[in-house]
Design an enzyme around this catalytic site. Structure first.
Site, PDB file in Angstrom:
ATOM      1  N   ASN A   1       0.836  -1.213   0.000  1.00 24.96           N
ATOM      2  CA  ASN A   1       0.000   0.000   0.000  1.00 24.96           C
ATOM      3  C   ASN A   1       0.869   1.261   0.000  1.00 24.96           C
ATOM      4  OD1 ASN A   1       1.051   0.010   2.526  1.00 24.96           O
ATOM      5  ND2 ASN A   1      -0.896   0.181   3.623  1.00 24.96           N
TER       6      ASN A   1
ATOM      7  N   ASP B   1      -3.819  -3.203   0.594  1.00 21.06           N
ATOM      8  CA  ASP B   1      -3.470  -3.136   2.011  1.00 21.06           C
ATOM      9  C   ASP B   1      -3.757  -4.510   2.611  1.00 21.06           C
ATOM     10  OD1 ASP B   1      -3.735  -2.713   4.869  1.00 21.06           O
ATOM     11  OD2 ASP B   1      -3.865  -0.556   4.419  1.00 21.06           O
TER      12      ASP B   1
ATOM     13  N   PHE C   1       5.945  -9.824   4.444  1.00 21.79           N
ATOM     14  CA  PHE C   1       6.847  -8.762   4.912  1.00 21.79           C
ATOM     15  C   PHE C   1       6.088  -7.581   5.515  1.00 21.79           C
ATOM     16  CE2 PHE C   1       9.370 -10.574   1.335  1.00 21.79           C
ATOM     17  CZ  PHE C   1      10.596 -10.755   1.953  1.00 21.79           C
TER      18      PHE C   1
ATOM     19  N   SER D   1      12.124 -11.310  13.719  1.00 18.15           N
ATOM     20  CA  SER D   1      13.246 -10.413  14.037  1.00 18.15           C
ATOM     21  C   SER D   1      13.967 -10.924  15.265  1.00 18.15           C
ATOM     22  CB  SER D   1      12.687  -9.020  14.327  1.00 18.15           C
ATOM     23  OG  SER D   1      13.638  -8.212  14.981  1.00 18.15           O
ATOM     24  N   ALA D   2      15.256 -10.606  15.332  1.00 19.94           N
ATOM     25  CA  ALA D   2      16.018 -10.897  16.552  1.00 19.94           C
ATOM     26  C   ALA D   2      15.453 -10.141  17.751  1.00 19.94           C
ATOM     27  CB  ALA D   2      17.482 -10.518  16.355  1.00 19.94           C
TER      28      ALA D   2
ATOM     29  N   TYR E   1       6.530  -3.113  19.084  1.00 23.62           N
ATOM     30  CA  TYR E   1       7.008  -3.717  17.831  1.00 23.62           C
ATOM     31  C   TYR E   1       7.454  -5.155  18.085  1.00 23.62           C
ATOM     32  CZ  TYR E   1      10.459  -5.088  14.366  1.00 23.62           C
ATOM     33  OH  TYR E   1      11.189  -5.810  13.464  1.00 23.62           O
TER      34      TYR E   1
ATOM     35  N   LYS F   1       6.057  -9.077  16.735  1.00 22.91           N
ATOM     36  CA  LYS F   1       6.828 -10.151  16.093  1.00 22.91           C
ATOM     37  C   LYS F   1       6.702 -11.448  16.891  1.00 22.91           C
ATOM     38  CE  LYS F   1       8.035  -7.889  12.510  1.00 22.91           C
ATOM     39  NZ  LYS F   1       7.424  -8.254  11.228  1.00 22.91           N
TER      40      LYS F   1
ATOM     41  N   PHE G   1      18.581 -10.612  11.837  1.00 25.83           N
ATOM     42  CA  PHE G   1      19.431  -9.802  12.703  1.00 25.83           C
ATOM     43  C   PHE G   1      19.461  -8.373  12.121  1.00 25.83           C
ATOM     44  CE2 PHE G   1      20.711 -12.224  16.393  1.00 25.83           C
ATOM     45  CZ  PHE G   1      19.934 -13.336  16.147  1.00 25.83           C
TER      46      PHE G   1
ATOM     47  N   LEU H   1      21.451   2.239  12.270  1.00 23.49           N
ATOM     48  CA  LEU H   1      22.814   2.765  12.172  1.00 23.49           C
ATOM     49  C   LEU H   1      23.297   2.953  10.736  1.00 23.49           C
ATOM     50  CD1 LEU H   1      25.436   3.597  13.586  1.00 23.49           C
ATOM     51  CD2 LEU H   1      26.095   1.171  13.598  1.00 23.49           C
TER      52      LEU H   1
ATOM     53  N   ARG I   1      26.513  -5.667  17.012  1.00 28.90           N
ATOM     54  CA  ARG I   1      25.377  -6.288  16.318  1.00 28.90           C
ATOM     55  C   ARG I   1      25.876  -7.208  15.201  1.00 28.90           C
ATOM     56  NH1 ARG I   1      23.542  -4.181  20.046  1.00 28.90           N
ATOM     57  NH2 ARG I   1      21.686  -2.859  20.246  1.00 28.90           N
TER      58      ARG I   1
ATOM     59  N   ASP J   1      18.373  -0.418  24.281  1.00 24.46           N
ATOM     60  CA  ASP J   1      19.413  -1.080  23.479  1.00 24.46           C
ATOM     61  C   ASP J   1      20.156  -2.144  24.291  1.00 24.46           C
ATOM     62  OD1 ASP J   1      19.037   0.178  21.096  1.00 24.46           O
ATOM     63  OD2 ASP J   1      20.820   1.447  21.208  1.00 24.46           O
TER      64      ASP J   1
HETATM   65  N1  UFG Z   1      23.274   3.304  16.859  1.00 25.63           N
HETATM   66  C1  UFG Z   1      23.995   4.464  17.072  1.00 25.63           C
HETATM   67  N2  UFG Z   1      23.564   5.609  16.459  1.00 25.63           N
HETATM   68  C2  UFG Z   1      22.484   5.643  15.644  1.00 25.63           C
HETATM   69  C3  UFG Z   1      21.755   4.455  15.426  1.00 25.63           C
HETATM   70  C4  UFG Z   1      22.184   3.296  16.051  1.00 25.63           C
HETATM   71  O1  UFG Z   1      24.986   4.468  17.805  1.00 25.63           O
HETATM   72  O2  UFG Z   1      22.135   6.746  15.127  1.00 25.63           O
HETATM   73  C5  UFG Z   1      23.756   2.046  17.478  1.00 25.63           C
HETATM   74  C6  UFG Z   1      22.759   1.398  18.406  1.00 25.63           C
HETATM   75  O3  UFG Z   1      22.881   1.938  19.719  1.00 25.63           O
HETATM   76  C7  UFG Z   1      23.155  -0.069  18.306  1.00 25.63           C
HETATM   77  C8  UFG Z   1      23.645  -0.207  16.871  1.00 25.63           C
HETATM   78  O4  UFG Z   1      23.956   1.112  16.438  1.00 25.63           O
HETATM   79  O5  UFG Z   1      24.228  -0.348  19.158  1.00 25.63           O
HETATM   80  C9  UFG Z   1      22.608  -0.782  15.925  1.00 25.63           C
HETATM   81  O6  UFG Z   1      21.411  -0.018  16.030  1.00 25.63           O
HETATM   82  P1  UFG Z   1      20.224  -0.175  14.973  1.00 25.63           P
HETATM   83  O7  UFG Z   1      19.155   0.799  15.363  1.00 25.63           O
HETATM   84  O8  UFG Z   1      20.748  -0.111  13.601  1.00 25.63           O
HETATM   85  O9  UFG Z   1      19.734  -1.677  15.181  1.00 25.63           O
HETATM   86  P2  UFG Z   1      19.140  -2.385  16.489  1.00 25.63           P
HETATM   87  O10 UFG Z   1      19.987  -3.573  16.714  1.00 25.63           O
HETATM   88  O11 UFG Z   1      18.925  -1.481  17.621  1.00 25.63           O
HETATM   89  O12 UFG Z   1      17.680  -2.716  15.960  1.00 25.63           O
HETATM   90  C10 UFG Z   1      17.489  -3.775  15.083  1.00 25.63           C
HETATM   91  C11 UFG Z   1      16.235  -3.586  14.260  1.00 25.63           C
HETATM   92  C12 UFG Z   1      15.007  -3.636  15.121  1.00 25.63           C
HETATM   93  C13 UFG Z   1      15.023  -4.811  16.028  1.00 25.63           C
HETATM   94  C14 UFG Z   1      16.325  -4.882  16.781  1.00 25.63           C
HETATM   95  C15 UFG Z   1      16.443  -6.109  17.651  1.00 25.63           C
HETATM   96  O13 UFG Z   1      16.248  -2.346  13.589  1.00 25.63           O
HETATM   97  O14 UFG Z   1      13.882  -3.746  14.267  1.00 25.63           O
HETATM   98  O15 UFG Z   1      17.409  -4.922  15.852  1.00 25.63           O
HETATM   99  O16 UFG Z   1      16.387  -7.227  16.849  1.00 25.63           O
HETATM  100  F1  UFG Z   1      14.019  -4.722  16.926  1.00 25.63           F
END
Ligand code: UFG
Length: 343
Positions: A35, A61, A83, A127-128, A153, A157, A182, A204, A235, A299
């Site tokens: 959608n 949708d 998805f 998702s992890a 969220y 999942k 992951f 990130l 990660r 986190d």
């Molecule tokens: N980080 C930063 N700065 C940023 C963004 C992220 O330092 O601007 C750090 C975070 O603190 C973390 C790492 O980068 O240490 C990865 O962060 P992400 O947001 O890229 O990914 P996450 O592991 O937090 O999140 C992902 C998915 C979510 C899911 C989560 C757990 O995006 O959907 O993994 O599985 F819920």
């Protein structure tokens, strides 16, 4: 296997669009529905350029049962990859009802439509996040590690997996694959499709990419006092094309066998925020200015997969390393500095 048709919901999103290409390359037919709640129709033009064929697409949708019925009647898919979902952790805490409506309501609606049309094989985007806040002793995470939801969220999942497990127990025709992603990053090697977050990126690598291309001044590193080698979060980043191939493998498993599966899709390796910043700077040839900021609420210090189950059961493993993830992300970002719409 040739000419089996696979329905992708959320088909123009980041992971789905790459999976679409991987499926076509493996000889499947694909019909996509979306959608455009969080994606651009331009993705369809890019898929046409890449595949040399017009993508088969219906705007719909997943909350609209009549629209899904029409898609199933017209296309008779052999299996579905579901998805379609909202995916921003922070947003889910401010809009829980929208997350439950779209992610849970959409899943139930899709399953009920499948059942009405005699289709009972689904790959589900998990998702992890279902591992909650993993303890260091849980690493690397195996599929039998403790599960918990730490935000709405994540709850959607975890509940999605539960719904499919209960459905499979009640109605043995159902075979489902819950794939626990992951951290998906990177882009197709052409640079024509990639991740195009709306607004400020939550994740990130897209944030780093926008710093590299000059859209944002600096990265905030959320915490440098974690119990990790350099103090920043660790990660398991996985190339989106590897993830796409994981879906192809899961579909083959469901279509050829009589089993359901829940499997991690990761590389089994962890990298810190600063590892990724250095690798991206090298791949792009650009400086990535950053400053250390407070930890982000919720986190985990570290999270990486034991990916051996997917290898054993699906014959799948990730092939691309962090250098390749950064190179492919940068190709996409530098060719499309403003994403799909304005490139
Ligand atoms: N980080 C930063 N700065 C940023 C963004 C992220 O330092 O601007 C750090 C975070 O603190 C973390 C790492 O980068 O240490 C990865 O962060 P992400 O947001 O890229 O990914 P996450 O592991 O937090 O999140 C992902 C998915 C979510 C899911 C989560 C757990 O995006 O959907 O993994 O599985 F819920």
């Amino acid at each position: 296997m040739r000419n089996q048709k696979i329905l992708l919901t959320g088909a123009t999103g980041y992971i789905a669009s790459h999976t679409w290409l991987a499926l076509l390359e493996s000889g499947f037919d694909v019909v996509g529905v979306d959608n455009f709640a969080n994606s651009s129709p331009e993705v369809l033009n890019r898929l046409q350029r890449l595949s040399g064929q017009a993508p088969v697409f219906e705007k719909a949708d997943v909350g609209d049962a009549a629209a899904l019925d029409a898609v199933f009647a017209a296309h008779k898919p052999a299996a579905v990859v579901h998805f379609a979902a909202f995916k921003a952790v922070g947003e889910s805490t401010t809009m829980p009802l929208a997350y439950y409506r779209n992610n849970i309501g959409g899943l139930i609606n899709t399953c009920e439509t499948m059942r009405r049309h005699g289709c009972s094989r689904m790959v589900f985007s998990s998702s992890a996040t279902v591992y909650g806040a993993p303890a260091p002793t849980d690493l690397p995470l195996r599929e039998d590690a403790a599960l918990s939801a730490v935000n709405p969220y994540g709850a959607t999942k975890l509940m999605g997996e539960t719904i499919l497990r209960d459905l499979g127990a009640a109605e043995p025709d159902w075979q489902t694959a819950c794939l626990r992603y992951f951290n998906p990053v990177g882009a197709h090697e052409s640079g024509l499709i990639g991740e195009d977050p709306r607004g400020i990126p939550n994740n990130l690598m897209p944030y780093v990419a926008q710093v590299a291309v000059g859209r944002r001044a600096e990265l905030q590193v959320f915490g440098d006092d974690y119990d990790t080698p350099d103090g920043t979060g660790v990660r398991d980043y996985i190339h989106v094309m590897d993830l796409a191939e994981g879906h192809v493998a899961a579909l083959r498993f469901l279509l050829n066998g009589r089993e359901s599966i829940t499997a991690n899709l990761g590389t089994g390796r962890g990298y810190s925020v600063l590892d990724l910043v250095r690798a991206y700077s090298a791949a792009s040839g650009r400086p990535i200015p950053y400053r250390i900021a407070p930890r982000r609420t919720g986190d985990a210090a570290a999270c990486w997969a034991d990916a051996s189950l997917a290898n054993e059961k699906l014959g799948w493993s990730a092939r691309h390393d962090l250098v390749r993830m950064c190179e492919d992300s940068w190709r996409w970002q530098s060719m499309n500095p403003q994403g799909f719409e304005k490139s």
